[in-house]
Design a protein around this motif. Structure first.
Motif, mmCIF file in Angstrom:
data_model
loop_
_atom_site.group_PDB
_atom_site.id
_atom_site.type_symbol
_atom_site.label_atom_id
_atom_site.label_comp_id
_atom_site.label_asym_id
_atom_site.label_seq_id
_atom_site.Cartn_x
_atom_site.Cartn_y
_atom_site.Cartn_z
ATOM 1 N N ALA A 114 41.059 24.474 55.705
ATOM 2 C CA ALA A 114 42.428 24.520 55.169
ATOM 3 C C ALA A 114 42.679 23.489 54.084
ATOM 4 C CB ALA A 114 43.436 24.334 56.303
ATOM 5 N N ASP A 115 41.836 22.446 54.018
ATOM 6 C CA ASP A 115 42.088 21.437 52.991
ATOM 7 C C ASP A 115 41.591 21.864 51.618
ATOM 8 O OD1 ASP A 115 39.458 21.243 53.866
ATOM 9 O OD2 ASP A 115 39.311 19.098 53.473
ATOM 10 N N LEU A 116 40.807 22.946 51.538
ATOM 11 C CA LEU A 116 40.416 23.477 50.237
ATOM 12 C C LEU A 116 41.566 24.315 49.668
ATOM 13 C CD1 LEU A 116 36.752 24.736 50.819
ATOM 14 C CD2 LEU A 116 37.489 22.577 49.815
ATOM 15 N N ASP A 117 41.704 24.285 48.362
ATOM 16 C CA ASP A 117 42.661 25.164 47.679
ATOM 17 C C ASP A 117 41.862 26.304 47.078
ATOM 18 O OD1 ASP A 117 44.823 26.309 46.382
ATOM 19 O OD2 ASP A 117 44.679 24.965 44.654
ATOM 20 N N VAL A 118 41.891 27.458 47.736
ATOM 21 C CA VAL A 118 41.092 28.603 47.298
ATOM 22 C C VAL A 118 41.971 29.554 46.499
ATOM 23 C CG1 VAL A 118 39.568 30.469 48.045
ATOM 24 C CG2 VAL A 118 39.711 28.362 49.391
ATOM 25 N N VAL A 119 41.586 29.816 45.262
ATOM 26 C CA VAL A 119 42.303 30.757 44.417
ATOM 27 C C VAL A 119 41.309 31.794 43.913
ATOM 28 C CG1 VAL A 119 44.047 29.077 43.715
ATOM 29 C CG2 VAL A 119 42.011 29.385 42.307
ATOM 30 N N ALA A 120 41.785 33.016 43.741
ATOM 31 C CA ALA A 120 40.947 34.095 43.235
ATOM 32 C C ALA A 120 41.511 34.604 41.922
ATOM 33 C CB ALA A 120 40.867 35.235 44.254
ATOM 34 N N VAL A 121 40.616 34.870 40.982
ATOM 35 C CA VAL A 121 41.029 35.359 39.678
ATOM 36 C C VAL A 121 41.448 36.819 39.790
ATOM 37 C CG1 VAL A 121 40.309 35.736 37.283
ATOM 38 C CG2 VAL A 121 39.404 33.779 38.563
ATOM 39 N N GLN A 122 42.581 37.143 39.192
ATOM 40 C CA GLN A 122 43.031 38.532 39.105
ATOM 41 C C GLN A 122 42.834 39.003 37.661
ATOM 42 O OE1 GLN A 122 43.291 40.946 41.067
ATOM 43 N NE2 GLN A 122 45.417 41.211 41.719
ATOM 44 N N TYR A 123 41.782 39.789 37.448
ATOM 45 C CA TYR A 123 41.549 40.314 36.112
ATOM 46 C C TYR A 123 42.636 41.327 35.748
ATOM 47 C CZ TYR A 123 36.672 38.920 37.294
ATOM 48 O OH TYR A 123 35.540 38.263 37.700
ATOM 49 N N PRO A 124 42.932 41.484 34.467
ATOM 50 C CA PRO A 124 43.883 42.529 34.064
ATOM 51 C C PRO A 124 43.359 43.922 34.427
ATOM 52 C CG PRO A 124 43.492 40.979 32.274
ATOM 53 C CD PRO A 124 42.461 40.687 33.326
ATOM 54 N N GLY A 125 44.284 44.853 34.635
ATOM 55 C CA GLY A 125 43.909 46.250 34.845
ATOM 56 C C GLY A 125 43.701 46.650 36.286
ATOM 57 N N ARG A 126 44.102 45.792 37.234
ATOM 58 C CA ARG A 126 43.932 46.156 38.650
ATOM 59 C C ARG A 126 45.069 45.569 39.490
ATOM 60 N NH1 ARG A 126 38.274 44.531 37.678
ATOM 61 N NH2 ARG A 126 39.127 44.716 35.596
ATOM 62 N N GLN A 127 45.330 46.263 40.605
ATOM 63 C CA GLN A 127 46.380 45.874 41.544
ATOM 64 C C GLN A 127 47.681 45.566 40.798
ATOM 65 O OE1 GLN A 127 44.539 42.899 44.132
ATOM 66 N NE2 GLN A 127 43.779 44.513 45.455
ATOM 67 N N ASP A 128 48.250 44.375 40.988
ATOM 68 C CA ASP A 128 49.548 44.102 40.385
ATOM 69 C C ASP A 128 49.487 43.901 38.871
ATOM 70 O OD1 ASP A 128 48.128 41.761 40.754
ATOM 71 O OD2 ASP A 128 49.845 40.565 41.351
ATOM 72 N N ARG A 129 48.282 43.949 38.295
ATOM 73 C CA ARG A 129 48.135 43.884 36.834
ATOM 74 C C ARG A 129 47.620 45.224 36.275
ATOM 75 N NH1 ARG A 129 45.319 38.512 34.616
ATOM 76 N NH2 ARG A 129 46.553 39.170 32.790
ATOM 77 N N TYR A 130 47.846 46.307 37.009
ATOM 78 C CA TYR A 130 47.256 47.583 36.617
ATOM 79 C C TYR A 130 47.823 48.136 35.311
ATOM 80 C CZ TYR A 130 51.309 50.374 38.091
ATOM 81 O OH TYR A 130 52.560 50.931 38.191
ATOM 82 N N ARG A 131 49.017 47.697 34.930
ATOM 83 C CA ARG A 131 49.590 48.187 33.682
ATOM 84 C C ARG A 131 48.971 47.514 32.448
ATOM 85 N NH1 ARG A 131 54.104 51.279 34.461
ATOM 86 N NH2 ARG A 131 55.100 51.156 36.525
ATOM 87 N N GLU A 132 48.227 46.444 32.669
ATOM 88 C CA GLU A 132 47.591 45.746 31.558
ATOM 89 C C GLU A 132 46.230 46.362 31.243
ATOM 90 O OE1 GLU A 132 47.722 41.403 31.901
ATOM 91 O OE2 GLU A 132 49.004 41.708 33.665
ATOM 92 N N GLU A 133 45.847 46.319 29.978
ATOM 93 C CA GLU A 133 44.548 46.847 29.581
ATOM 94 C C GLU A 133 43.437 45.922 30.081
ATOM 95 O OE1 GLU A 133 43.484 49.643 27.967
ATOM 96 O OE2 GLU A 133 45.543 50.328 28.292
ATOM 97 N N PRO A 134 42.442 46.473 30.760
ATOM 98 C CA PRO A 134 41.323 45.618 31.188
ATOM 99 C C PRO A 134 40.438 45.251 29.999
ATOM 100 C CG PRO A 134 40.897 47.911 31.756
ATOM 101 C CD PRO A 134 42.299 47.866 31.218
ATOM 102 N N PHE A 135 39.748 44.143 30.116
ATOM 103 C CA PHE A 135 38.812 43.739 29.077
ATOM 104 C C PHE A 135 37.579 44.642 29.107
ATOM 105 C CE2 PHE A 135 41.263 39.837 29.590
ATOM 106 C CZ PHE A 135 41.380 39.383 28.281
#
Length: 253
Positions: free
Chosen positions: A41-62
């Motif tokens: 729990a002491d680690l701060d884990v973040v995951a990258v959300q690339y454009p074009g998927r899930q909540d960024r699906y309206r954005e053009e993917p690279f």
């Protein structure tokens, strides 16, 4: 961290080192939800959300890796500058390993403090494996490769509505991978842990071992049972490899 680009899956934000996770081709930040909840729990884990998927699906993917790497590296550089005393590491699986590696190289070029370690999973060193797609390839080729790697439930791939949602990102990611070419470069002064499934149809253990040449720091190789998506069955083991690879950052022996 910019909420457009990064997702957290824990109720609290650890005040220790930050682990930035990069998804596979066609994948989204949620691929790391279980790992984030398994790590200390002491680690701060973040995951990258690339454009074009899930909540960024309206954005053009690279459709090329270089601009994706530049965008992520820029966001990470701002995060490092905002919290200069917080150490960090990068974890990437499959395409994500390549994006993480190239991101570390770009950060080094720009003089940004280096990550404490790179965790490169399910991908051989960049000179070991050319893209399976050269020239023109279509949706059938992409879906055949996804089925072969067995990382997505067949019922999802047979659902036209699901395919309509995921195919644009898959097309873009495979196009980016097909265009990528390793042009050489100096090894990074960053320790590397390579992780691989012993039955991966895309990457051999020798391919994973080849990452050793890309670091002047310590190198470790972790081999798990399973295929390309071995980590789905070894979340606890992968979490152990991560915490075991960060003693200098976490203060654990």
């Amino acid at each position: 961290m910019n909420s457009t680009w990064f997702r957290r899956f824990t109720k609290t934000v650890g005040d220790g080192p930050r682990l930035v996770c990069f998804p596979h081709a066609g994948g989204a930040a949620t691929a790391y939800a279980q790992l984030a909840r398994t790590l200390p729990a002491d680690l701060d884990v973040v995951a990258v959300q690339y454009p074009g998927r899930q909540d960024r699906y309206r954005e053009e993917p690279f459709t090329a890796l270089a601009p994706l790497v530049e965008a992520v590296a820029g966001e990470l550089a701002r995060g490092v500058a905002a919290e200069p005393d917080r150490p960090y590491a990068l974890f990437g699986h499959s395409m994500g390993a390549l994006v993480a590696f190239e991101t570390a190289r770009l950060l080094a070029r720009d003089g940004v403090p280096a990550p404490g370690r790179l965790f490169l999973s399910g991908r051989g060193a960049p000179e070991t494996r050319p893209s399976p797609f050269t020239g023109t390839f279509d949706d059938a080729d992409v879906l055949a490769e996804v089925r072969r790697l067995n990382g997505t439930a067949p019922s999802m791939l047979d659902n036209p509505e699901v395919l309509e949602m995921v195919l644009p990102a898959l097309r873009a990611d495979y196009r980016a991978l097909s265009a990528y070419a390793w042009e050489g470069g100096e090894p990074l002064p960053v320790p590397v842990t390579a992780l691989i499934g012993d039955g991966d149809p895309m990457v051999s253990v020798a391919d994973a071992e080849a990452w050793r040449a890309h670091t002047t720091g310590a190198f470790d190789l972790k081999v798990f049972t399973g295929g390309h998506f071995y980590l789905n069955d070894h979340v606890a083991g992968v979490a152990g490899a991560v915490t075991g690879g960060l003693p200098a950052l976490t203060g654990r022996a």
